[in-house]
Design an enzyme around this catalytic site. Structure first.
Site, PDB file in Angstrom:
ATOM      1  N   CYS A 114      10.953  18.111  12.548  1.00 63.27           N
ATOM      2  CA  CYS A 114      12.197  17.360  12.291  1.00 63.27           C
ATOM      3  C   CYS A 114      12.822  17.683  10.943  1.00 63.27           C
ATOM      4  O   CYS A 114      13.984  17.356  10.709  1.00 63.27           O
ATOM      5  CB  CYS A 114      11.947  15.863  12.386  1.00 63.27           C
ATOM      6  SG  CYS A 114      11.441  15.351  14.026  1.00 63.27           S
ATOM      7  N   HIS A 251      17.268  11.350   7.934  1.00 59.37           N
ATOM      8  CA  HIS A 251      16.779  11.722   9.260  1.00 59.37           C
ATOM      9  C   HIS A 251      16.833  10.479  10.142  1.00 59.37           C
ATOM     10  O   HIS A 251      16.500   9.380   9.704  1.00 59.37           O
ATOM     11  CB  HIS A 251      15.346  12.242   9.142  1.00 59.37           C
ATOM     12  CG  HIS A 251      14.711  12.548  10.461  1.00 59.37           C
ATOM     13  ND1 HIS A 251      15.369  13.247  11.441  1.00 59.37           N
ATOM     14  CD2 HIS A 251      13.482  12.255  10.966  1.00 59.37           C
ATOM     15  CE1 HIS A 251      14.577  13.357  12.494  1.00 59.37           C
ATOM     16  NE2 HIS A 251      13.423  12.767  12.233  1.00 59.37           N
ATOM     17  N   ASN A 281      16.275  10.339  18.164  1.00 58.18           N
ATOM     18  CA  ASN A 281      15.751  11.303  17.196  1.00 58.18           C
ATOM     19  C   ASN A 281      15.995  12.716  17.732  1.00 58.18           C
ATOM     20  O   ASN A 281      15.338  13.152  18.668  1.00 58.18           O
ATOM     21  CB  ASN A 281      14.253  11.042  17.003  1.00 58.18           C
ATOM     22  CG  ASN A 281      13.617  11.974  15.991  1.00 58.18           C
ATOM     23  OD1 ASN A 281      14.227  12.950  15.561  1.00 58.18           O
ATOM     24  ND2 ASN A 281      12.382  11.673  15.616  1.00 58.18           N
TER      25      ASN A 281
END
Ligand code: UT7
Length: 324
Positions: A114, A251, A281
């Site tokens: 990520c 994030h 996400n």
């Protein structure tokens, strides 16, 4: 003379198909109430049949290049942060380069789960600061839903697909002020997809197949601490008070993690870009998607100070401070 890497343009792409929490209630033993209260997610976009990570990356890149007024022939470097490449090789960056018609420039992928976009942004920043290149394209693009186990409620409700991109240009006045990257490989088992070419695709103790495995609550705790620490590190490196930041662009994994970082910065949520409720996400896509949305909505203005941060499998995490 100092050279900065300035964000000249941003772009993003989300696939058409939307999966709501109500849709997920039909797939696994979950509820909209649980997903919203634990993660903040209400819906996410899903990559279409036959659509790939590079397809999304190209769309985001075109928009960023248009916003920057940059032609493919000007690109000297293309980096794609992704953990879901179209192929093992060639890299997604090479596929993107070909589709954009930017042949000849350096192009490669960065896999930092990520944190892939922030790691890619950092590499491009170093290329520009050193005077090696003047114009770079950095993309975060993922089709993570392709590697979800749709019967595992611990993971399938959390992720979505999408891509975001920035064009960086060398600038004598302002741009990225500092970047800070970290990793802790000892926590590899807490968030992983432990299959691959050399380990085998159907081996390993969990006989996992290509699917995301996560011990969510442990990841959560580590992420909050790591992000607190990297945010402090970034402020200290720039001699800044936490109130100096105009926008936090985090994030987008979990609204509660985002709120914890905002609290640490004593930032009201009105100064935090939140897309997790709409995107889920999107891994490497998440920060550049949020940035592009903030720019295009007119929230983020030229001259403002932005703090970008991300956390992902590996573990990997990092932050970038920039004057937009
Ligand atoms: O982008 C990379 C970084 N990733 C992250 O940062 C994700 C970090 N982790 C998280 O966001 C959170 O840990 C989750 C949202 C994944 C989970 O929230 P939590 O508050 O940590 O819940 P938990 O894992 O402690 O689970 C609580 C309960 C469990 O039931 P029991 O054992 O208490 O009976 C789970 O089985 O919730 C259950 N559960 C669910 N229930 C309904 C787990 N998933 C679901 C679900 N629906 N989808």
């Amino acid at each position: 003379m100092t050279i900065f890497a300035r964000i000249a343009g941003t772009g993003s792409y989300l696939p058409e198909k939307v999966l709501t929490n109500a849709d997920l209630e039909k797939l696994v033993d979950t509820s909209d109430e649980w997903i919203v209260s634990r993660s903040g997610i209400r819906e996410r976009h899903l990559v279409g049949d036959g659509q790939t990570t590079s397809d999304m990356a190209v769309e985001a890149a075109k928009k960023a290049m248009e916003a920057a007024g940059v032609d493919a022939s000007e690109l000297e470097l293309i980096i794609v942060g992704t953990t879901t490449p179209d192929f093992i090789f060639p890299s997604t960056a090479c596929l993107v380069q070909n589709r954009l018609g930017a042949l000849g420039c350096a192009a490669f992928d960065v896999n930092a789960a990520c944190s892939g976009f922030l790691f890619g942004l950092t590499v491009a920043d170093k290329f520009i600061r050193s005077g090696s290149v003047k114009t770079a394209l950095v993309i975060g693009a993922e089709s993570l839903t392709r590697m979800l186990d749709w019967s595992d409620r611990n993971t399938c409700v959390l992720f979505g697909d999408g891509a975001g991109a920035v064009v960086l240009k060398a600038d004598s006045e302002t741009g990225i002020l500092s970047t800070h990257l970290h990793a802790d490989g000892s926590k590899k088992d807490l968030l992983h997809c432990p299959v691959g070419v050399s380990a085998g695709f159907n081996e390993g103790e969990k006989n996992a197949g290509v699917r995301v495995l996560m011990t969510g609550s442990d990841v959560f705790k580590y992420a909050v601490k790591a992000l607190d620490s990297v945010v402090e590190e970034t402020l200290a490196a720039n001699g800044l008070d936490r109130h100096a930041i105009d926008w936090l662009i985090p994030h987008q994994a979990n609204l509660r993690i985002i709120e914890a970082t905002a609290k640490r910065l004593d930032m009201p949520m009105e100064r935090v870009i939140v897309t997790v409720h709409k995107h889920g996400n999107t891994s490497s896509g998440s920060v550049p998607l949020a940035l592009d949305e903030a720019v295009r909505s007119g929230k983020v203005q030229r001259g403002q100070l932005l703090l970008l941060e991300a956390f992902g499998g590996g573990f990997t995490w990092g932050a970038a401070l920039l004057r937009y």
